[in-house]
Design a protein around this motif. Structure first.
Motif, mmCIF file in Angstrom:
data_model
loop_
_atom_site.group_PDB
_atom_site.id
_atom_site.type_symbol
_atom_site.label_atom_id
_atom_site.label_comp_id
_atom_site.label_asym_id
_atom_site.label_seq_id
_atom_site.Cartn_x
_atom_site.Cartn_y
_atom_site.Cartn_z
ATOM 1 N N TYR A 131 0.857 -1.185 0.000
ATOM 2 C CA TYR A 131 0.000 0.000 0.000
ATOM 3 C C TYR A 131 0.891 1.233 0.000
ATOM 4 O O TYR A 131 1.783 1.379 0.851
ATOM 5 C CB TYR A 131 -0.908 0.005 1.227
ATOM 6 C CG TYR A 131 -1.906 -1.135 1.207
ATOM 7 C CD1 TYR A 131 -3.135 -1.000 0.570
ATOM 8 C CD2 TYR A 131 -1.588 -2.369 1.785
ATOM 9 C CE1 TYR A 131 -4.037 -2.058 0.526
ATOM 10 C CE2 TYR A 131 -2.482 -3.426 1.744
ATOM 11 C CZ TYR A 131 -3.704 -3.259 1.111
ATOM 12 O OH TYR A 131 -4.587 -4.312 1.055
ATOM 13 N N THR A 133 0.922 5.189 0.431
ATOM 14 C CA THR A 133 0.176 6.369 0.877
ATOM 15 C C THR A 133 1.061 7.582 0.644
ATOM 16 O O THR A 133 2.189 7.644 1.125
ATOM 17 C CB THR A 133 -0.222 6.257 2.359
ATOM 18 O OG1 THR A 133 0.920 5.883 3.145
ATOM 19 C CG2 THR A 133 -1.317 5.220 2.553
ATOM 20 N N CYS A 176 -3.398 10.404 -0.652
ATOM 21 C CA CYS A 176 -3.876 9.522 -1.717
ATOM 22 C C CYS A 176 -3.252 8.139 -1.520
ATOM 23 O O CYS A 176 -2.216 8.008 -0.866
ATOM 24 C CB CYS A 176 -3.491 10.066 -3.085
ATOM 25 S SG CYS A 176 -4.199 11.702 -3.400
ATOM 26 N N HIS A 215 -6.634 4.064 -5.377
ATOM 27 C CA HIS A 215 -7.763 4.139 -4.444
ATOM 28 C C HIS A 215 -8.230 5.573 -4.222
ATOM 29 O O HIS A 215 -9.087 5.812 -3.375
ATOM 30 C CB HIS A 215 -7.371 3.508 -3.102
ATOM 31 C CG HIS A 215 -6.911 2.083 -3.227
ATOM 32 N ND1 HIS A 215 -7.779 1.017 -3.218
ATOM 33 C CD2 HIS A 215 -5.678 1.551 -3.410
ATOM 34 C CE1 HIS A 215 -7.098 -0.115 -3.364
ATOM 35 N NE2 HIS A 215 -5.821 0.191 -3.487
ATOM 36 N N ILE A 257 -7.793 9.296 0.156
ATOM 37 C CA ILE A 257 -8.411 8.595 1.293
ATOM 38 C C ILE A 257 -8.594 9.500 2.512
ATOM 39 O O ILE A 257 -9.397 9.199 3.383
ATOM 40 C CB ILE A 257 -7.620 7.318 1.687
ATOM 41 C CG1 ILE A 257 -6.165 7.636 2.032
ATOM 42 C CG2 ILE A 257 -7.706 6.270 0.571
ATOM 43 C CD1 ILE A 257 -5.436 6.484 2.714
ATOM 44 N N SER A 284 -9.638 1.976 10.482
ATOM 45 C CA SER A 284 -10.466 1.732 9.299
ATOM 46 C C SER A 284 -10.754 0.241 9.167
ATOM 47 O O SER A 284 -9.882 -0.586 9.418
ATOM 48 C CB SER A 284 -9.715 2.217 8.050
ATOM 49 O OG SER A 284 -10.384 1.809 6.877
ATOM 50 N N THR A 291 -9.696 2.387 3.369
ATOM 51 C CA THR A 291 -10.046 3.616 2.642
ATOM 52 C C THR A 291 -11.001 4.518 3.421
ATOM 53 O O THR A 291 -11.051 5.714 3.165
ATOM 54 C CB THR A 291 -10.687 3.311 1.261
ATOM 55 O OG1 THR A 291 -11.780 2.436 1.438
ATOM 56 C CG2 THR A 291 -9.684 2.691 0.319
ATOM 57 N N HIS A 292 -11.766 3.966 4.348
ATOM 58 C CA HIS A 292 -12.692 4.784 5.146
ATOM 59 C C HIS A 292 -12.124 4.887 6.561
ATOM 60 O O HIS A 292 -12.066 3.883 7.278
ATOM 61 C CB HIS A 292 -14.087 4.159 5.165
ATOM 62 C CG HIS A 292 -14.675 4.053 3.798
ATOM 63 N ND1 HIS A 292 -14.432 2.987 2.977
ATOM 64 C CD2 HIS A 292 -15.462 4.907 3.105
ATOM 65 C CE1 HIS A 292 -15.055 3.182 1.821
ATOM 66 N NE2 HIS A 292 -15.677 4.337 1.868
#
Ligand code: MAN
Length: 353
Positions: free
Chosen positions: A150, A152, A164, A177, A180, A220, A224-225
């Protein structure tokens, strides 16, 4: 002073001249703040490559991503004697009340067999896309969870600075994605494993009215949330991290707790590194923190450059007690240093929560 860093003898390990520009008409001005990871038996760095046109005397010119241009890039040029220009910071300028960056950044891979000698890819790996990244993408953390990497990173545009995310399994194909965490926010470091059944991240909102530039924790269910936001480490008046703090790369699991290396800057924009120790099961609980920096800009290549007096990290690798910290020096070159987890932990002071 307790600078614990054993800098690589080969520093700087990458300079702007080592990386070809992404297109004709742009120069690589700075290499900054790489993410670091292991893949396929090699060490990878995800460099931030900052470019702009050759600067002509009396003119400030900067590239901006613009899908309406045939080349995909527009160049804003302003005379330096224009009374509507505030050109006092080498990193950004204000023109007619609008803020712009002086360079446009993309992310580019560099690979190494020994963690010291790196070969950069000839072309960008990830470039800004869409309205929220038109001023570029910067400072990617890389965190591997269950075979997925991932990324970020900071997306910059006239709409602000936000977090992002993209992900990849093979470093060839990437899933975007989107943004975020909305502006103003950056310095987002994921934890490498779930805690209490949730993904966690450190992030750094910037508040202009009340509050400041502090490190927050969020959780999360899906990466993403993000919710359950808590401010866990604030800047400290009168100290080396008095103006702003922000997370480095992923927190490191140690028997004593999560060790989080962070950057702190004072009002003179001098960037140093420090560390936090967070409770294993409740990382919002800060157990201990650096009083003095664990690393300060002391080498000539850290004190002088595109923006001097900066050591800034968002990438490290851990091997037993050794942390190999990859960092941007003076916002211009890439360097490395070894630190000992035990030594860092030994310098932290207990924090009353
Ligand atoms: C900000 C970011 C970093 C940069 C430092 C020092 O925190 O833009 O990318 O390295 O400032 O200039």
């Amino acid at each position: 002073m307790a600078d614990l860093a054993r800098r690589f003898a080969e520093n700087p390990i990458l300079r702007p001249a080592d990386v070809p520009p992404s297109r004709d008409g742009l120069l690589v001005e700075c290499l900054l703040n790489p993410g670091a990871f292991r893949y396929g038996g090699r060490v990878g760095l995800l460099l931030r490559v900052a470019e702009r046109p050759q600067q002509m005397p009396g003119i400030r010119s900067t590239p901006i991503l613009d899908p309406l241009e045939p080349s995909g890039i527009a160049v804003l040029s302003v005379r330096t004697d224009d009374p509507d220009l505030d050109d006092s910071d080498p990193r950004a300028f204000v023109y007619k009340g609008m803020k712009y960056l002086t360079t446009l950044s993309h992310l580019r891979l560099a690979w190494s067999d020994d963690g010291v000698h790196f070969t950069p890819d000839p072309i960008p790996t990830l470039v800004g896309h869409g309205a929220l990244e038109s001023f570029g993408i910067e400072d990617s953390r890389v965190c591997e969870i269950d075979g997925v990497y991932y990324l970020t990173y900071t997306g910059v545009s006239p709409a602000g600075v936000g977090v992002c995310m993209s992900s990849t399994r093979d470093w060839r194909t990437f899933t975007n994605h989107g943004m975020i965490i909305s502006p103003s926010n950056k310095d987002c470091a994921l934890f490498p494993q779930k805690v209490g059944g949730e993904y966690l991240c450190l992030h750094r909102p910037s508040n202009i009215y009340i509050g400041g530039h502090d490190i927050w924790l969020a959780s999360s269910p899906d990466m993403t949330h993000w919710g359950d936001h808590r401010c866990i480490a604030r800047s400290r008046p009168g100290m080396w991290d008095s103006a702003r703090v922000g997370a480095g790369a992923e927190p490191i699991w140690t028997p004593q707790g999560w060790l989080a290396i962070y950057h702190g800057a004072n009002e003179q924009h001098r960037y140093c590194l420090g560390a936090l120790l967070l409770d294993h099961n409740d990382p919002a609980h800060v157990l201990a923190r650096s009083i003095e920096p664990i690393m300060e800009p002391t080498a000539p290549y850290e004190q002088t450059g595109f923006f001097g007096n900066v050591v800034f990290t968002n990438g490290h690798l851990v091997d037993g007690d050794t942390v190999s910290v990859y960092y941007g020096a003076a916002d211009e070159v890439i360097c490395g240093a070894h630190l000992s987890v035990t030594e860092i932990l030994g310098t932290l002071s207990a924090v009353a929560n």
